[in-house]
Enzyme design. Structure first.
Site, PDB file in Angstrom:
ATOM      1  CE  LYS B  87       0.754   1.651   5.950  1.00 17.01           C
ATOM      2  NZ  LYS B  87       0.500   0.212   5.732  1.00 17.01           N
ATOM      3  CD  GLU B 109      -4.171  -0.717   0.106  1.00 19.36           C
ATOM      4  OE1 GLU B 109      -3.926  -0.734  -1.120  1.00 19.36           O
ATOM      5  OE2 GLU B 109      -3.298  -0.946   0.970  1.00 19.36           O
ATOM      6  CB  SER B 376       4.430   2.092  12.539  1.00 13.40           C
ATOM      7  OG  SER B 376       3.226   2.286  13.244  1.00 13.40           O
TER       8      SER B 376
END
Lengths: 258, 396
Positions: B87, B109, B376
């Site tokens: 991210k 969010e 990830s």
């Protein structure tokens, strides 16, 4: 067939919003007829959606109540079919685009034509995406309403030039819901529209009191009120009809004085 | 019909309220200007290298490879980035973008909390006000990440509307953005939402695939046969896949959350079970009922618990360029435990969905073939919920 013109002809329009199926489809049917009798010039009928991103809490909750009660697009069409036997009040659907898309755009708008829905207000379908619905709106004679907002800036006149029926002027930033103060910016929005088009302008978002409505009607062609009415429905449930009727009558008077 | 901007085939578009239209138009203009701006790119590269820790490792999982007895497995270690997931790649880009646009506040969010933590981190670093929206159910599943965001100076709003998960957090962030759009940038966390977000997020994440290409050519002298990544909105998968889309021999496999199974109503298998619709600003696949109401979804993984998918993935699915497979909670949890035990790497439960797919696929492939798994994120945040899943009650 399209009666939108008469909504604004020689008068200031009062446009109440209710969520179809809140608290039940039977009460919605009564509300449509009774609000028309009480002077509503156009009824904005909300099709409840699971995720109404342009709504404040009051209408979010109404959508949730309506969906929990089992209302569907089909039961809303059926209800309007019954209404049309006795009442020819102009009706605009307020719906998010996905329920229309899922139902089938042509099927949805053909049904709108059959129950004499006059217009579509689709808050998540901006000017750039209107071709999603426009071809079938044209085919079935349903007016797709354009919206403008306080942030629209240079877009206002571009939108106004192509708008049909009336323009929905969003008075305030954010989502639907009652507000103590409505900014005067909306007056400039209406002025910008009128520079390029004689299309009627109806103001919505935040309006709840007769005073606010009268002040908006001084420069606008119509006033749209949603959350304040939905709040009455929330409070009185299946006993809401006389209370809503009284409110609509008061607001219509205020708008007419404006 | 004339297609509007930001389309991938029929997918994408800008289905948002008028109040937000000028904001996304401005964002697109500024992004198009800055993406070729040497100073902006210099700043971003500096942060990616010196703050996020890029390039991330491409690790040969030798024990796993030998144990499975098929294709060679490499793990792209996005879990080693600062804040523990991919991210940060997108967030550093968008927060810098916000700063260059003169915005003083960012909102976002979050589902699992990884994107919220990354946004709060970047906002702290760059000096912007930060508010995060997170569904109530997720704040309970990921309490540690809530506190982490607060430590980083962000305000966390608990979202109690609808299903109280990621979808509702997106709804609430969109509502907040329309309340206060002039000084605020919405740092969207995945390759979804209205144009230009799917493109911007993909571009910022595509560093993953570019690094993989370079690294695998160095190590193996050839491209991989298969790339596998988990897909919620799909940002890490898109980041891994994007540089390889033209390399037709590289299979692209996205793993979506099948929860209790695709034959139950407790899953988030958007590609497998969803239909084309329009929601959250985009045309794409969504889990919905016959009337177009968005249906509640479920996954053990808060980050994959989303009823839609990014529009470019929808396009890759329709064109057949990528394939999307459902992975159940049970398969993901087994993979979570397997990777921990076998390689000493605890993956995020989201990433464990991709690991599970590799565990199934590798034995079917030859030993000279190569799979790259997008790892990830790291799994620290999931330890307590996996323990609960296994019936062990631990206190964090």
């Amino acid at each position: 067939m399209n009666r939108l013109r008469q909504v604004f002809e020689g008068k200031k329009a009062f446009i109440p919003f209710i969520t179809a199926g809140d608290p039940s489809i039977e009460i919605t049917e009564q509300l449509v007829m009774q609000m028309a009798a009480a002077g509503a010039d156009l009824i904005e009928l909300g099709i409840p959606f699971s995720d109404p991103v342009a709504e404040g809490l009051v209408i979010q909750n109404a959508s949730e109540r309506a969906l929990a009660g089992g209302v569907t697009v089909d039961s809303i069409f059926d209800m309007l079919m019954r209404v049309r036997k006795a009442c020819d009040v102009p009706v605009a659907f307020m719906t998010y685009v996905n329920p229309v898309y899922a139902y089938g755009v042509e099927r949805f708008l053909r049904n709108c034509h059959e129950v004499q829905v006059d217009a579509m207000i689709v808050p998540d379908l901006p000017f750039e995406e209107r071709d999603e619905l426009m071809p079938y709106c044209r085919k079935y004679g349903i007016t797709l309403i354009s919206m403008i907002a306080p942030t629209s800036g240079k877009r206002i006149q571009r939108i106004a030039r192509e708008a049909e029926g009336f323009i929905y002027c969003v008075s305030s930033m954010g989502v639907t819901g009652m507000r103590d103060k409505i900014s005067d910016d909306v007056k400039d929005m209406v002025r910008l529209v009128k520079e390029v088009s004689d299309i009627p302008c109806a103001i919505g978002f935040g309006i709840s009191t007769p005073g606010q409505a009268a002040r908006m009607a001084e420069f606008a062609d119509g006033v749209i009120v949603g959350s304040a009415i939905v709040k009455i429905i929330e409070k009185y449930g299946s006993e809401c009809v006389p209370h809503v009727v009284e409110y609509v009558r008061t607001m219509k008077n205020a708008v007419s004085r404006g | 019909m004339i297609m509007s901007k930001g389309r991938f085939g029929i997918y994408g578009g800008q289905y948002i309220p008028e109040t937000l239209m000028n904001a996304v138009i401005e964002l697109e203009e500024e992004y198009n200007r800055l993406k070729n701006d040497a100073r902006f790119n210099g700043e971003l590269e500096y942060l990616l290298e010196n703050y996020a820790g890029r390039p991330s490792l491409l690790y040969y999982a030798e024990k796993m490879t030998k144990d499975l007895g098929g294709a060679k497995i490499y793990l792209k270690r996005e879990d080693l980035n600062h804040t523990g997931s991919h991210k940060i790649n997108n967030v550093l880009g968008q927060v810098l973008l916000a700063k260059h646009m003169g915005k003083t506040r960012v909102i976002a969010e979050t589902g699992a909390g990884q994107h919220g933590v990354a946004t709060a981190t970047a906002a702290a670093l760059i000096g912007l006000e930060c508010e995060i929206f997170m569904g109530r159910e997720d704040t309970e599943r990921q309490a540690l990440n809530v506190y982490r965001m607060k430590l980083l100076g962000a305000k966390v709003h608990v979202v109690t509307s609808g299903t109280q998960t990621l979808k509702d957090a997106v709804n609430e962030t969109l509502r907040e953005w329309s309340r206060r759009v002039r000084d605020t940038h919405y740092v969207l966390g995945s390759v979804m939402g209205p144009h230009p977000f799917p493109t911007i997020v993909r571009d910022f994440q595509s560093i993953i695939g570019r690094e993989v290409r370079k690294q695998i050519l160095e190590k193996e002298g050839r491209l991989p046969d298969m790339l596998v990544a988990c897909v919620g909105g799909g940002s890490n998968a898109m980041g891994l896949f994007y540089d390889f889309i033209e390399d037709r021999d590289v299979r692209l496999v996205g793993c979506e959350a099948a929860g209790h199974g695709i034959h139950t109503d407790r899953n988030a298998a958007t590609m497998t079970l969803g239909k084309v619709g329009i929601f959250h600003g985009m045309k794409s696949y969504f889990c919905q009922d016959e009337y177009g109401q968005i249906t509640p979804v479920y996954s053990i993984s808060a980050g994959l618990d989303y009823p839609g998918v990014g529009p470019e993935h929808a396009y890759l699915k329709d064109t057949g360029r990528a394939e999307y497979v459902p992975i159940t909670d049970e398969e993901a949890v087994e993979a979570f435990e397997y990777l921990s035990r076998t390689e000493g790497i605890i993956p995020a439960i989201e990433s464990a969905h991709a690991v599970a797919c590799a565990i199934k696929e590798a034995p079917k492939m030859n030993r000279d073939q190569i799979i790259v798994v997008g790892l990830s994120g790291r799994g620290d945040k999931d330890v307590a919920s996996i323990a609960r899943y296994r019936g062990v009650d631990i206190h964090e």
